[in-house]
Scaffold this motif. Structure first.
Motif, PDB file in Angstrom:
ATOM      1  N   UNK A 120      63.979-138.053  59.038  1.00 26.22           N
ATOM      2  CA  UNK A 120      63.721-137.332  57.788  1.00 26.22           C
ATOM      3  C   UNK A 120      64.766-136.230  57.620  1.00 26.22           C
TER       4      UNK A 120
ATOM      5  N   UNK B 192      46.878-146.088  55.229  1.00 28.97           N
ATOM      6  CA  UNK B 192      46.750-144.785  55.869  1.00 28.97           C
ATOM      7  C   UNK B 192      47.031-143.676  54.871  1.00 28.97           C
TER       8      UNK B 192
ATOM      9  N   UNK C 229      61.015-135.598  51.151  1.00 31.92           N
ATOM     10  CA  UNK C 229      59.992-135.429  52.166  1.00 31.92           C
ATOM     11  C   UNK C 229      59.553-136.727  52.810  1.00 31.92           C
TER      12      UNK C 229
ATOM     13  N   UNK D 242      64.876-132.686  56.370  1.00 31.48           N
ATOM     14  CA  UNK D 242      63.793-131.747  56.135  1.00 31.48           C
ATOM     15  C   UNK D 242      63.950-130.945  54.852  1.00 31.48           C
TER      16      UNK D 242
ATOM     17  N   UNK E  77      50.572-133.097  55.435  1.00 31.59           N
ATOM     18  CA  UNK E  77      51.497-132.182  56.113  1.00 31.59           C
ATOM     19  C   UNK E  77      51.369-130.826  55.477  1.00 31.59           C
TER      20      UNK E  77
ATOM     21  N   UNK F 193      53.652-140.087  47.466  1.00 39.10           N
ATOM     22  CA  UNK F 193      53.233-138.830  48.050  1.00 39.10           C
ATOM     23  C   UNK F 193      53.084-137.744  46.992  1.00 39.10           C
TER      24      UNK F 193
ATOM     25  N   UNK G  14      58.934-134.735  69.077  1.00 42.87           N
ATOM     26  CA  UNK G  14      59.919-134.773  68.006  1.00 42.87           C
ATOM     27  C   UNK G  14      61.125-133.936  68.403  1.00 42.87           C
TER      28      UNK G  14
ATOM     29  N   UNK H  62      48.731-143.495  63.436  1.00 42.26           N
ATOM     30  CA  UNK H  62      49.821-142.979  64.277  1.00 42.26           C
ATOM     31  C   UNK H  62      49.613-141.501  64.587  1.00 42.26           C
TER      32      UNK H  62
ATOM     33  N   UNK I 125      64.738-131.917  66.580  1.00 38.63           N
ATOM     34  CA  UNK I 125      65.564-131.571  65.430  1.00 38.63           C
ATOM     35  C   UNK I 125      67.034-131.759  65.795  1.00 38.63           C
TER      36      UNK I 125
ATOM     37  N   UNK J  76      51.052-131.329  51.328  1.00 34.57           N
ATOM     38  CA  UNK J  76      51.583-132.665  51.078  1.00 34.57           C
ATOM     39  C   UNK J  76      50.570-133.722  51.501  1.00 34.57           C
TER      40      UNK J  76
ATOM     41  N   UNK K 194      65.582-134.486  61.367  1.00 30.49           N
ATOM     42  CA  UNK K 194      64.306-134.382  62.070  1.00 30.49           C
ATOM     43  C   UNK K 194      63.880-135.777  62.490  1.00 30.49           C
TER      44      UNK K 194
ATOM     45  N   UNK L 217      48.091-138.253  60.467  1.00 27.01           N
ATOM     46  CA  UNK L 217      47.560-139.466  59.856  1.00 27.01           C
ATOM     47  C   UNK L 217      46.046-139.537  60.005  1.00 27.01           C
ATOM     48  N   UNK L 218      45.410-140.132  59.004  1.00 29.92           N
ATOM     49  CA  UNK L 218      44.005-140.456  59.103  1.00 29.92           C
ATOM     50  C   UNK L 218      43.809-141.735  59.903  1.00 29.92           C
TER      51      UNK L 218
ATOM     52  N   UNK M 230      53.553-128.168  54.888  1.00 29.94           N
ATOM     53  CA  UNK M 230      54.506-127.656  53.905  1.00 29.94           C
ATOM     54  C   UNK M 230      55.838-128.368  54.104  1.00 29.94           C
ATOM     55  N   UNK M 231      56.821-128.024  53.280  1.00 33.96           N
ATOM     56  CA  UNK M 231      58.128-128.680  53.312  1.00 33.96           C
ATOM     57  C   UNK M 231      58.759-128.621  54.698  1.00 33.96           C
ATOM     58  N   UNK M 232      58.720-127.447  55.339  1.00 35.73           N
ATOM     59  CA  UNK M 232      59.425-127.276  56.596  1.00 35.73           C
ATOM     60  C   UNK M 232      58.555-127.581  57.810  1.00 35.73           C
ATOM     61  N   UNK M 233      57.349-127.991  57.579  1.00 37.41           N
ATOM     62  CA  UNK M 233      56.469-128.314  58.709  1.00 37.41           C
ATOM     63  C   UNK M 233      56.918-129.612  59.367  1.00 37.41           C
ATOM     64  N   UNK M 234      56.741-129.687  60.673  1.00 40.26           N
ATOM     65  CA  UNK M 234      57.154-130.877  61.398  1.00 40.26           C
ATOM     66  C   UNK M 234      56.109-131.975  61.331  1.00 40.26           C
ATOM     67  N   UNK M 235      54.915-131.627  61.709  1.00 42.94           N
ATOM     68  CA  UNK M 235      53.927-132.657  62.000  1.00 42.94           C
ATOM     69  C   UNK M 235      53.251-133.213  60.757  1.00 42.94           C
ATOM     70  N   UNK M 236      53.246-134.514  60.683  1.00 48.07           N
ATOM     71  CA  UNK M 236      52.515-135.230  59.649  1.00 48.07           C
ATOM     72  C   UNK M 236      51.307-135.856  60.348  1.00 48.07           C
TER      73      UNK M 236
ATOM     74  N   UNK N 244      51.629-138.098  66.337  1.00 50.96           N
ATOM     75  CA  UNK N 244      52.885-137.530  66.807  1.00 50.96           C
ATOM     76  C   UNK N 244      52.803-137.219  68.295  1.00 50.96           C
TER      77      UNK N 244
ATOM     78  N   UNK O  16      55.992-141.430  67.038  1.00 46.51           N
ATOM     79  CA  UNK O  16      54.554-141.559  66.880  1.00 46.51           C
ATOM     80  C   UNK O  16      54.034-142.666  67.786  1.00 46.51           C
TER      81      UNK O  16
END
Lengths: 113, 114
Positions: A93, B91, A99, A95, B95, B48, A49, A44, A51, B31, A32, B105-106, B97-103, A46, A36
């Motif tokens: 990353x 920062x 993490x 996936x 996120x 994390x 992206x 940052x 895969x 997360x 993945x 940020x604050x 969940x495990x399989x989620x793409x987008x993280x 997104x 950003x």
């Protein structure tokens, strides 16, 4: 562990020209690859992206390409505008295991009008 | 949704003082990540959490740093005692969940230790 290298560190382009930023990664298991954009004083965000099961992805003026064999991926911005000026980070990353997003060092993009 | 919320946005303190940074992740996100950003080292992952449990704190620079997540909607990063080299932007990100793409940020906390 994963290591991501990003080039160039700074990039200046004329408004309307294209900009390309390149990243290489070390862990062949990474699957993945996000990009950003960070504007001054902000976190940052997104922008696109990809895969590992896809070679290219486009979203209007931005696109990302991935070469799994060579372990590198690139961000392409066409018809650049002054508001594209920012710091861009690539990341990688794996996936399904771990993490952590491992980030590149960043590229300062300046679009001159 | 308001996004990831961090406070304070700016903190100026003197060397030796305790500093506490706060983060509220996006509701429902499993997360939570704490990063530090400096010119020299870029974006570094400090620690994390998954479902409020610390999973990997290998990025925490030394014992002066500690992080907690007492519930799903709040986390703190504490530095005690602070040193000038801790000056950076911190920062928080979350996120789903495990399989989620987008993280997400604050906006970050700019810390200056004099």
């Amino acid at each position: 562990g994963e290591n991501v290298e990003q080039h160039p560190s700074t990039l200046s382009v004329q408004e309307g020209d294209s900009a390309v930023i390149k990243c290489t990664y070390s862990d062949s298991a990474s699957n993945y690859f996000p990009w950003y954009k960070q504007e001054l004083g902000k976190g940052p965000q997104l922008i696109i992206d990809i895969r590992s099961n896809v070679g290219e992805k486009k979203d209007q003026r931005i696109a990302v390409t991935l070469n799994k064999t060579a372990k590198h991926f690139s961000l392409h911005i066409t018809e650049t505008q002054p508001e594209d000026s920012a710091v861009y980070f690539c990341a990688a990353r794996r996936m399904e295991y771990g993490n952590k997003l491992v980030f590149g060092a960043g590229t300062i993009l300046r679009v001159k009008s | 949704d308001a996004g990831v919320i961090q406070s304070p946005r700016h903190e100026v303190t003197e060397m030796g003082q305790e500093v506490t940074l706060r983060c509220k992740p996006i509701s429902g996100h499993d997360y939570l990540f704490w990063y530090r950003q400096t010119m020299m080292r870029g974006l570094e992952l400090l620690i994390y959490f998954n479902n409020n449990v610390p999973i990997d704190d290998s990025g925490m620079p030394e014992d002066r740093f500690s992080a907690k997540m007492p519930n799903a909607s709040f986390s703190t990063l504490k530095i005690q005692p602070s040193e000038p080299r801790d000056s950076a932007v911190y920062f928080c990100a979350s996120r789903l969940e495990l399989w989620a793409d987008t993280q997400y940020f604050g906006p970050g906390t700019r810390l200056t230790v004099l």
